[in-house]
Design a protein around this motif. Structure first.
Motif, PDB file in Angstrom:
ATOM      1  N   ASP A   1      -4.922  77.633  51.618  1.00 20.56           N
ATOM      2  CA  ASP A   1      -4.522  77.906  50.245  1.00 20.56           C
ATOM      3  C   ASP A   1      -3.317  77.034  49.903  1.00 20.56           C
ATOM      4  O   ASP A   1      -2.199  77.305  50.340  1.00 20.56           O
ATOM      5  CB  ASP A   1      -4.170  79.392  50.096  1.00 20.56           C
ATOM      6  CG  ASP A   1      -3.857  79.777  48.657  1.00 20.56           C
ATOM      7  OD1 ASP A   1      -4.084  78.942  47.757  1.00 20.56           O
ATOM      8  OD2 ASP A   1      -3.382  80.898  48.435  1.00 20.56           O
ATOM      9  N   GLU A   2      -3.560  75.972  49.159  1.00 19.60           N
ATOM     10  CA  GLU A   2      -2.515  75.033  48.751  1.00 19.60           C
ATOM     11  C   GLU A   2      -1.657  74.607  49.947  1.00 19.60           C
ATOM     12  O   GLU A   2      -0.444  74.839  49.980  1.00 19.60           O
ATOM     13  CB  GLU A   2      -1.645  75.643  47.665  1.00 19.60           C
ATOM     14  CG  GLU A   2      -2.404  75.939  46.389  1.00 19.60           C
ATOM     15  CD  GLU A   2      -1.482  76.280  45.231  1.00 19.60           C
ATOM     16  OE1 GLU A   2      -0.307  75.898  45.266  1.00 19.60           O
ATOM     17  OE2 GLU A   2      -1.956  76.928  44.290  1.00 19.60           O
ATOM     18  N   PRO A   3      -2.260  73.959  50.938  1.00 21.13           N
ATOM     19  CA  PRO A   3      -1.539  73.667  52.185  1.00 21.13           C
ATOM     20  C   PRO A   3      -0.415  72.650  52.046  1.00 21.13           C
ATOM     21  O   PRO A   3       0.451  72.583  52.919  1.00 21.13           O
ATOM     22  CB  PRO A   3      -2.648  73.115  53.092  1.00 21.13           C
ATOM     23  CG  PRO A   3      -3.653  72.534  52.146  1.00 21.13           C
ATOM     24  CD  PRO A   3      -3.653  73.472  50.966  1.00 21.13           C
ATOM     25  N   THR A   4      -0.395  71.851  50.979  1.00 17.85           N
ATOM     26  CA  THR A   4       0.629  70.805  50.877  1.00 17.85           C
ATOM     27  C   THR A   4       1.577  71.004  49.704  1.00 17.85           C
ATOM     28  O   THR A   4       2.329  70.093  49.360  1.00 17.85           O
ATOM     29  CB  THR A   4      -0.033  69.415  50.755  1.00 17.85           C
ATOM     30  OG1 THR A   4      -0.794  69.357  49.542  1.00 17.85           O
ATOM     31  CG2 THR A   4      -0.946  69.146  51.938  1.00 17.85           C
ATOM     32  N   THR A   5       1.563  72.183  49.095  1.00 20.92           N
ATOM     33  CA  THR A   5       2.473  72.446  47.978  1.00 20.92           C
ATOM     34  C   THR A   5       3.926  72.274  48.415  1.00 20.92           C
ATOM     35  O   THR A   5       4.357  72.834  49.417  1.00 20.92           O
ATOM     36  CB  THR A   5       2.270  73.873  47.438  1.00 20.92           C
ATOM     37  OG1 THR A   5       0.960  73.984  46.897  1.00 20.92           O
ATOM     38  CG2 THR A   5       3.274  74.183  46.346  1.00 20.92           C
ATOM     39  N   GLY A   6       4.678  71.469  47.675  1.00 25.17           N
ATOM     40  CA  GLY A   6       6.089  71.275  47.957  1.00 25.17           C
ATOM     41  C   GLY A   6       6.397  70.237  49.015  1.00 25.17           C
ATOM     42  O   GLY A   6       7.574  69.977  49.300  1.00 25.17           O
TER      43      GLY A   6
ATOM     44  N   ARG B   1       4.693  61.716  52.387  1.00 21.95           N
ATOM     45  CA  ARG B   1       4.379  61.406  53.790  1.00 21.95           C
ATOM     46  C   ARG B   1       3.863  62.641  54.523  1.00 21.95           C
ATOM     47  O   ARG B   1       2.868  62.571  55.246  1.00 21.95           O
ATOM     48  CB  ARG B   1       5.616  60.851  54.501  1.00 21.95           C
ATOM     49  CG  ARG B   1       5.387  60.580  55.979  1.00 21.95           C
ATOM     50  CD  ARG B   1       6.599  59.956  56.637  1.00 21.95           C
ATOM     51  NE  ARG B   1       6.874  58.626  56.114  1.00 21.95           N
ATOM     52  CZ  ARG B   1       7.878  57.861  56.538  1.00 21.95           C
ATOM     53  NH1 ARG B   1       8.704  58.313  57.483  1.00 21.95           N
ATOM     54  NH2 ARG B   1       8.062  56.666  56.026  1.00 21.95           N
ATOM     55  N   SER B   2       4.529  63.781  54.321  1.00 21.61           N
ATOM     56  CA  SER B   2       4.087  65.022  54.972  1.00 21.61           C
ATOM     57  C   SER B   2       2.717  65.440  54.465  1.00 21.61           C
ATOM     58  O   SER B   2       1.894  65.955  55.224  1.00 21.61           O
ATOM     59  CB  SER B   2       5.106  66.146  54.719  1.00 21.61           C
ATOM     60  OG  SER B   2       6.349  65.842  55.299  1.00 21.61           O
TER      61      SER B   2
ATOM     62  N   MET C   1      -0.728  66.015  56.705  1.00 19.87           N
ATOM     63  CA  MET C   1      -1.595  67.189  56.655  1.00 19.87           C
ATOM     64  C   MET C   1      -3.039  66.783  56.378  1.00 19.87           C
ATOM     65  O   MET C   1      -3.977  67.365  56.935  1.00 19.87           O
ATOM     66  CB  MET C   1      -1.110  68.158  55.583  1.00 19.87           C
ATOM     67  CG  MET C   1       0.196  68.864  55.927  1.00 19.87           C
ATOM     68  SD  MET C   1       0.063  69.921  57.385  1.00 19.87           S
ATOM     69  CE  MET C   1      -1.032  71.203  56.761  1.00 19.87           C
ATOM     70  N   TRP C   2      -3.236  65.777  55.534  1.00 21.71           N
ATOM     71  CA  TRP C   2      -4.593  65.298  55.253  1.00 21.71           C
ATOM     72  C   TRP C   2      -5.256  64.800  56.538  1.00 21.71           C
ATOM     73  O   TRP C   2      -6.435  65.086  56.784  1.00 21.71           O
ATOM     74  CB  TRP C   2      -4.557  64.165  54.232  1.00 21.71           C
ATOM     75  CG  TRP C   2      -4.183  64.581  52.844  1.00 21.71           C
ATOM     76  CD1 TRP C   2      -3.873  65.841  52.412  1.00 21.71           C
ATOM     77  CD2 TRP C   2      -4.084  63.732  51.699  1.00 21.71           C
ATOM     78  NE1 TRP C   2      -3.576  65.823  51.071  1.00 21.71           N
ATOM     79  CE2 TRP C   2      -3.695  64.560  50.610  1.00 21.71           C
ATOM     80  CE3 TRP C   2      -4.269  62.371  51.488  1.00 21.71           C
ATOM     81  CZ2 TRP C   2      -3.502  64.036  49.323  1.00 21.71           C
ATOM     82  CZ3 TRP C   2      -4.074  61.855  50.210  1.00 21.71           C
ATOM     83  CH2 TRP C   2      -3.696  62.675  49.142  1.00 21.71           C
TER      84      TRP C   2
ATOM     85  N   GLU D   1      -5.926  65.033  43.385  1.00 21.90           N
ATOM     86  CA  GLU D   1      -6.067  63.888  44.278  1.00 21.90           C
ATOM     87  C   GLU D   1      -6.408  64.351  45.693  1.00 21.90           C
ATOM     88  O   GLU D   1      -7.184  63.712  46.406  1.00 21.90           O
ATOM     89  CB  GLU D   1      -4.773  63.071  44.297  1.00 21.90           C
ATOM     90  CG  GLU D   1      -4.818  61.878  45.252  1.00 21.90           C
ATOM     91  CD  GLU D   1      -3.450  61.296  45.543  1.00 21.90           C
ATOM     92  OE1 GLU D   1      -3.392  60.244  46.197  1.00 21.90           O
ATOM     93  OE2 GLU D   1      -2.436  61.915  45.141  1.00 21.90           O
ATOM     94  N   GLU D   2      -5.832  65.481  46.090  1.00 21.31           N
ATOM     95  CA  GLU D   2      -6.080  66.030  47.422  1.00 21.31           C
ATOM     96  C   GLU D   2      -7.544  66.428  47.582  1.00 21.31           C
ATOM     97  O   GLU D   2      -8.183  66.122  48.596  1.00 21.31           O
ATOM     98  CB  GLU D   2      -5.176  67.232  47.639  1.00 21.31           C
ATOM     99  CG  GLU D   2      -5.203  67.813  49.026  1.00 21.31           C
ATOM    100  CD  GLU D   2      -3.981  68.674  49.276  1.00 21.31           C
ATOM    101  OE1 GLU D   2      -2.971  68.133  49.766  1.00 21.31           O
ATOM    102  OE2 GLU D   2      -4.023  69.881  48.954  1.00 21.31           O
ATOM    103  N   ALA D   3      -8.071  67.103  46.574  1.00 24.27           N
ATOM    104  CA  ALA D   3      -9.484  67.480  46.614  1.00 24.27           C
ATOM    105  C   ALA D   3     -10.359  66.236  46.631  1.00 24.27           C
ATOM    106  O   ALA D   3     -11.372  66.175  47.345  1.00 24.27           O
ATOM    107  CB  ALA D   3      -9.825  68.347  45.404  1.00 24.27           C
TER     108      ALA D   3
END
Length: 311
Positions: A159-164, A168-169, A173-174, A195-197
């Motif tokens: 659930d929104e793993p890269t929020t904030g 680079r981080s 995670m990707w 963009e992540e999706a």
């Protein structure tokens, strides 16, 4: 596990008179990334809560890892891992202690070996003995996901793993998500970054007001939205005027000395366009092909901007 990691048919959920999920169908193939998008209040969180056994549906059937979420709750929970929007880590423990605690709770055999492997996999060895309160946001997210992997779940809900996270981080995670999928893990992803999706998802479903308004690969969804065009930029107004007279279906931008010409972006249509300019001895300084992105898709399907994409 069957070829369908998650199979949802006619899922319904309501709170009093308010219908939150109005008969949605989903089929998530094993070993893929499936992304659920939608504006706030669309029903994404409710969907995830039902799929992860945290909430009971009012109607329909849901099978996760081949098990019915209503009648085989324990079997479902044994197969899944859930990483929420906020890192569920204990700041008073070290990174290693957080992982060891999870291994103990899940009664994982060879717990110390599992912890060591996860610390190495997520590049947390050097910080393993430090309190989590000293970790950066990216390190906390990595630790959170590492804790989710204790017990080797075959289906992970992110659930929104890269929020904030910083860019680079986020990309780190990707890469971790891609590695998990390469190992056969199924990822069910909600994200506020289109963009992540686009980067990660094999298939995307767009949920709006409790109904699925579109499903398909990122490219499939982009093709549903008109707007592909070629942008031509010229060196002077004379060339711009000449091109505009020839390309009557174009839209001009006088300030940028550019024309926007509708096109499917294929080589055949591009060749025809350039040949037409050459026929009239018109030369463009540069050209570029533009196709709709997921922002355009999201706006076209839901009428909302990406600022309100799900969480």
């Amino acid at each position: 596990m069957t070829s369908s990691a998650i199979a949802v048919s006619g899922l319904r959920k309501a709170y009093g008179d308010k219908i939150v999920l109005d008969g949605i169908d989903l089929d998530v193939r094993a070993g893929t990334v499936f992304s659920l998008l939608g504006p706030n209040g669309a029903g994404k969180t409710t969907t995830v809560n039902v799929l992860t056994t945290l909430m009971k549906a009012d109607g329909g059937t849901v099978r996760v890892a081949g098990h019915d979420v209503a009648t085989e709750t324990k079997a479902v929970r044994a197969e899944i891992g859930v990483t929420g929007q906020f890192a569920a880590v204990d700041e008073l423990l070290t990174g290693q202690e957080n992982l060891q605690l999870m291994a103990d709770l899940k009664r994982v055999g060879s717990g110390e070996l599992v912890v060591t492997e996860l610390l190495e996999r997520f590049d947390l060895v050097e910080s393993a003995q430090k309190l989590v309160s000293t970790y950066s946001g990216g390190m906390r997210r990595k630790l959170d996901l590492a804790m989710t992997l204790v017990g080797k779940p075959r289906i992970i809900f992110l659930d929104e793993p890269t929020t904030g996270l910083d860019p680079r981080s986020r990309r780190t995670m990707w890469e971790i998500v891609r590695e998990l999928v390469a190992d056969g893990v199924t990822i069910f992803l909600t994200t506020q970054y289109l963009e992540e999706a686009d980067q990660l998802a094999d298939r995307i479903a767009v949920l709006d007001q409790g109904r699925l308004v579109a499903q398909g690969t990122p490219d499939d969804l982009k093709r549903q939205v008109p707007g592909s065009h070629v942008r031509l930029r010229f060196t002077d107004v004379a060339d711009l005027d000449a091109a505009a007279r020839v390309l009557t279906d174009s839209t001009r931008d006088d300030e940028a000395l550019a024309l926007r010409v509708p096109s499917d972006g294929g080589t055949k249509s591009l060749r025809a366009l350039l040949d037409r300019l050459d026929e009239y001895s018109i030369s463009a300084e540069e050209f570029s092909v533009h196709t709709p992105d997921l922002d355009d898709v999201f706006l076209a399907l839901t009428g909302h901007t990406t600022e309100v994409v799900a969480k």
